[in-house]
Scaffold this active site. Structure first.
Site, PDB file in Angstrom:
ATOM      1  N   TYR A   1       0.831  -1.223   0.000  1.00 40.09           N
ATOM      2  CA  TYR A   1       0.000   0.000   0.000  1.00 40.09           C
ATOM      3  C   TYR A   1       0.865   1.272   0.000  1.00 40.09           C
ATOM      4  CZ  TYR A   1      -3.682  -3.236   1.703  1.00 40.09           C
ATOM      5  OH  TYR A   1      -4.548  -4.278   1.886  1.00 40.09           O
TER       6      TYR A   1
ATOM      7  N   HIS B   1       0.881 -11.555   2.111  1.00 40.92           N
ATOM      8  CA  HIS B   1      -0.212 -10.857   1.424  1.00 40.92           C
ATOM      9  C   HIS B   1      -0.904 -11.727   0.364  1.00 40.92           C
ATOM     10  CE1 HIS B   1      -1.494  -6.500   0.265  1.00 40.92           C
ATOM     11  NE2 HIS B   1      -2.477  -7.343   0.025  1.00 40.92           N
TER      12      HIS B   1
END
Ligand SMILES: NC(=O)c1ccc[n+]([C@@H]2O[C@H](COP(=O)([O-])OP(=O)(O)OC[C@H]3O[C@@H](n4cnc5c(N)ncnc54)[C@H](OP(=O)(O)O)[C@@H]3O)[C@@H](O)[C@H]2O)c1
Length: 281
Positions: free
Chosen positions: A48, A106
């Site tokens: 992110y 992730h």
């Protein structure tokens, strides 16, 4: 706030604030707002590119470190024992802390076993309080959890009233893994849940919105929800879900809204895997 206990005894809030697609510049403001509303679990990720904003907001908040629950994720490009270990130290530096509360893989690609060894080492070194995975669908999750030494404490999956992830629940239970829901309101720019007539009708009884009912339904299932909003009033609305309880009948009615047991992204689709690895790996 309500909490769940992870398999290693760590206490985790059942509601948090997520910062996917929050720009690095905007992130500090959003997380500061979220902390002032009362959120104590913040979900970010290396991918992110806003871990520094999370760290800055926490530092300026005056909130004690032990009262905060920081979640971040190791990205595919950092897969493998050596690279993952370096990336964990980098996340700690950006988050401006000496431990991460929950660290996740992730995506289920690349050398996930090497990544996991680095995470187990970080866990044993006290750099991380709990470890888990994200986007590991049932078969992949079983294979992984079966072979690793420390079992994943959390699996973060797309989960909401339309995508209920019921199939994976018994598999999680075998390994003592808790589910964490990303996209709990349906995701960015999708309004099927926040405008749902069925959820709005249930919420009317309690003076709550469809979004609040959707989040309450998850937390009552024992699923941790991490809604994102850039608007403080929506952050506050999404946080205000612990003063009502959905009845068994309402829980069952919402269970009927399910459209996909296992999520709409097929993480085993070669085109998707190719796209992700070629563009972001
Ligand atoms: N592990 C993964 O691969 C993965 C993938 C995706 C997301 N995540 C995590 O999960 C978090 C949440 O998922 P998400 O951001 O995809 O989706 P989400 O939280 O389900 O939905 C966010 C969207 O809903 C809107 N919204 C929020 N509260 C609302 C309300 N009360 N009423 C109406 N609309 C509302 C937001 O708009 P505004 O911002 O304009 O208010 C935004 O467009 C992420 O931030 C991230 O931390 C993880």
């Amino acid at each position: 706030m309500e909490y769940i206990k992870l398999s290693n005894g760590v206490k985790m809030p059942t509601l948090g604030y997520g910062v996917f697609l929050v720009s690095p510049d905007e992130c500090e403001r959003c997380v500061s707002d979220a902390l002032s509303v009362g959120y104590r679990l913040i979900d970010t990720a290396q991918a992110y590119q806003n871990e520094e904003g999370v760290g800055n907001a926490w530092r300026k908040s005056g909130i004690k470190r032990e009262d905060l629950f920081l979640v971040t994720k190791v990205w595919i490009s950092n897969a493998g024992e050596e690279k993952a270990a370096k990336s964990i130290d980098e996340s700690l530096r950006k988050l401006q802390t000496d431990y991460i509360d929950l660290l996740l893989i992730h995506q289920a690609y690349g050398d996930v076993f090497g990544t996991w060894r680095a995470m187990e080492k970080a866990y044993r070194a006290g750099k991380v309080r709990a470890i888990g995975v994200s986007n590991f669908q049932a078969g992949r999750f079983f294979d992984f959890a079966h072979y690793v030494e420390l079992k994943p404490m959390v699996n973060q999956l797309q989960c909401n009233t339309l995508i209920q992830q019921t199939d994976i629940e018994p598999i999680h239970a075998e390994f003592g893994t808790k589910m964490m829901a990303w996209g709990p309101l349906g995701g960015q720019g999708v309004d099927g849940i926040v405008k749902s007539e069925a959820l709005t009708a249930i919420g009317a009884k309690y003076g709550k919105s469809a979004a609040q009912v959707a989040l309450r339904w998850l937390t009552q299932r024992g699923v941790v929800a991490i809604p994102k909003s850039s608007h403080k009033e929506r952050m506050a609305q999404n946080f205000d879900i612990f003063d009502f309880t959905l009845s068994d009948d309402e829980m069952a009615q919402i269970a009927q809204l399910n459209q996909h047991d296992t999520g709409i992204i097929n993480f085993g689709d070669p085109q998707f895997v190719k796209y992700l690895i070629q563009n972001y790996g």
